[in-house]
Design a protein around this motif. Structure first.
Motif, PDB file in Angstrom:
ATOM      1  N   GLY A  26       0.844  -1.266  -0.007  1.00 21.44           N
ATOM      2  CA  GLY A  26       0.071  -0.046  -0.055  1.00 21.44           C
ATOM      3  C   GLY A  26       0.981   1.214   0.017  1.00 21.44           C
ATOM      4  O   GLY A  26       2.066   0.975  -0.156  1.00 21.44           O
ATOM      5  N   GLN A  27       0.182   2.527  -0.066  1.00 26.75           N
ATOM      6  CA  GLN A  27       1.055   3.640   0.135  1.00 26.75           C
ATOM      7  C   GLN A  27       2.124   3.489   1.302  1.00 26.75           C
ATOM      8  O   GLN A  27       3.075   4.265   1.320  1.00 26.75           O
ATOM      9  N   SER A  29       4.296   1.338   3.030  1.00 27.72           N
ATOM     10  CA  SER A  29       4.809  -0.237   2.940  1.00 27.72           C
ATOM     11  C   SER A  29       5.256  -0.646   4.440  1.00 27.72           C
ATOM     12  O   SER A  29       6.142   0.166   5.035  1.00 27.72           O
ATOM     13  N   THR A  59      -2.701   1.267  10.789  1.00 28.32           N
ATOM     14  CA  THR A  59      -3.222   1.228   9.420  1.00 28.32           C
ATOM     15  C   THR A  59      -3.429  -0.274   9.034  1.00 28.32           C
ATOM     16  O   THR A  59      -4.363  -0.582   8.611  1.00 28.32           O
ATOM     17  N   ARG A 306      -5.529  -2.296  -6.134  1.00 27.44           N
ATOM     18  CA  ARG A 306      -5.178  -1.404  -5.346  1.00 27.44           C
ATOM     19  C   ARG A 306      -3.732  -0.715  -5.327  1.00 27.44           C
ATOM     20  O   ARG A 306      -3.048   0.018  -4.809  1.00 27.44           O
ATOM     21  N   THR A 307      -2.885  -1.770  -6.267  1.00 21.58           N
ATOM     22  CA  THR A 307      -1.300  -1.429  -6.211  1.00 21.58           C
ATOM     23  C   THR A 307      -1.103  -1.396  -7.642  1.00 21.58           C
ATOM     24  O   THR A 307       0.325  -0.880  -7.857  1.00 21.58           O
ATOM     25  N   ASN A 310      -0.087   3.878  -9.118  1.00 22.88           N
ATOM     26  CA  ASN A 310       0.008   4.823  -8.052  1.00 22.88           C
ATOM     27  C   ASN A 310      -1.171   5.820  -7.789  1.00 22.88           C
ATOM     28  O   ASN A 310      -1.431   6.518  -8.344  1.00 22.88           O
ATOM     29  N   TYR A 311      -1.227   5.773  -6.254  1.00 23.35           N
ATOM     30  CA  TYR A 311      -2.268   6.874  -5.648  1.00 23.35           C
ATOM     31  C   TYR A 311      -3.641   6.770  -6.395  1.00 23.35           C
ATOM     32  O   TYR A 311      -4.441   7.505  -6.455  1.00 23.35           O
ATOM     33  N   GLU A 313      -7.153   3.634  -7.272  1.00 27.36           N
ATOM     34  CA  GLU A 313      -7.375   2.199  -7.319  1.00 27.36           C
ATOM     35  C   GLU A 313      -8.343   1.794  -8.507  1.00 27.36           C
ATOM     36  O   GLU A 313      -9.464   2.454  -8.847  1.00 27.36           O
TER      37      GLU A 313
END
Length: 338
Positions: A26-27, A29, A59, A306-307, A310-311, A313
């Motif tokens: 995710g954003q 890591s 998170t 979601r990966t 970048n930024y 989904e």
């Protein structure tokens, strides 16, 4: 063919590894070792490395673990629903959407959005989607029933007709809604696990678990039904009762899954096919292996969604359809050659 124990063990290991990777990605890591220690700390077991980021544990427990759990539950429910449909009606192309549950749920959720229903607060669209999905499933069954029997062809054709009506109703609701409502409906239809919380998991998981347990009890009669309706009846199987229960379970599993995450295509169709090709048609293995395979499949699809960018989904339903469609075509081509 792989033995049943080896297949189930392999899927279980793949699921655990993929869950750790999904929680770590995710954003923000988070190393895999910290994912494991963060999970144990949340259970009150303080061992392993400390979190290297001050918000790592928050998170994990507030965003990623609930999402991972929801992906597992929804994937397992959809895959087992597909296996039930294919087994109960002896049709390898059957999937949960045949009985209209996904389309009905979409109409229910869209109605709540367009008409601003708030009877159940923030859960209103979820409740409407679940109820509408169940009602649609029952309607398809009742319309396809004739002279105390449910023919496979009649059920499929009825499902096509009901899906068409539901599509028309959805189009009408989008016409009646404003721009914001239309955007919400489109987003819901695309499918997403974004925003999954523990309270959502605690609603879906018991329903899915109930459906999975009841589905497991149908393994033997489904195996007998695979011999044909007449031999199954001679062996004591109530074919009509078995199909009624299978349809109700499919409605329960699918409605519980899509109510929170929207429409997710192909999991219920492809996963049972793949498991059947590897392990054979016996439902005592097919059902639990499909549950694990569905969880692995949807967890991988959500991780990709979601990966991949970048930024941003990608819609989950788009990912499963984009991957599942060509893969299913390959399965068909391979089956025809063999």
């Amino acid at each position: 063919m792989l033995t049943g124990g080896l297949l189930v063990a392999g899927l279980a290991v793949a699921l655990i590894v993929l869950a750790v990777v999904a929680a770590a990605s995710g954003q923000l890591s988070i190393p895999a070792t910290e994912v494991a220690s963060g999970f144990l700390r949340g259970l009150g077991i303080d061992i392993g490395p400390a979190a290297s980021h001050p918000r790592a544990d928050a998170t994990l427990w507030s965003v990623r673990f609930p999402r991972v759990a929801m992906a597992m539950v929804v994937g397992a429910a959809l895959a087992v629903a597909g296996a039930l449909m294919q087994g109960a009606f002896g049709n390898p192309l059957a999937e949960p959407s045949v009985v209209g549950v996904s389309a009905g749920a979409a109409v229910g959720a869209a109605s709540a959005i367009v008409f601003g229903l708030t009877a159940f607060g923030a859960w209103t669209s979820v409740v409407c989607a679940f109820v509408a999905g169940i009602i649609t499933t029952i309607a398809v069954y009742l319309f396809s029933r004739s002279n105390g029997r449910t023919e496979v062809v009649t059920l499929v054709l009825t499902g096509i007709a009901v899906n068409a009506v539901a599509g028309a109703a959805l189009a009408l609701l989008m016409f009646l809604g404003d721009t914001q409502a239309r955007e919400e409906i489109v987003f819901w239809q695309l499918g997403s696990l974004n925003g999954s919380r523990w309270e959502h998991v605690l609603v879906v998981a018991p329903l899915a678990l109930l459906g999975l347990v009841l589905a497991a009890r149908l393994a033997r009669p489904l195996d007998l039904l695979s011999l044909g309706e007449r031999p199954a009846r001679h062996l004591g199987v109530n074919v009509e009762g078995l199909r009624i229960l299978a349809i109700l379970l499919v409605g329960l599993l699918t409605a519980a899954a899509v109510s929170f995450c929207g429409i997710v295509a192909f999991v219920g169709l492809v996963v049972p096919h793949l498991v059947r090709m590897i392990a054979g048609p016996g439902h005592r293995l097919l059902l639990p292996a499909s549950a694990l395979g569905g969880a692995v499949c949807l967890l991988a699809a959500d991780l990709l969604a979601r990966t991949a960018v970048n930024y941003a989904e990608l819609p989950l339903g788009m990912v499963t359809a984009a991957v599942g469609g060509p893969f299913f075509f390959w399965l068909l081509h391979r089956t025809r050659r063999t």
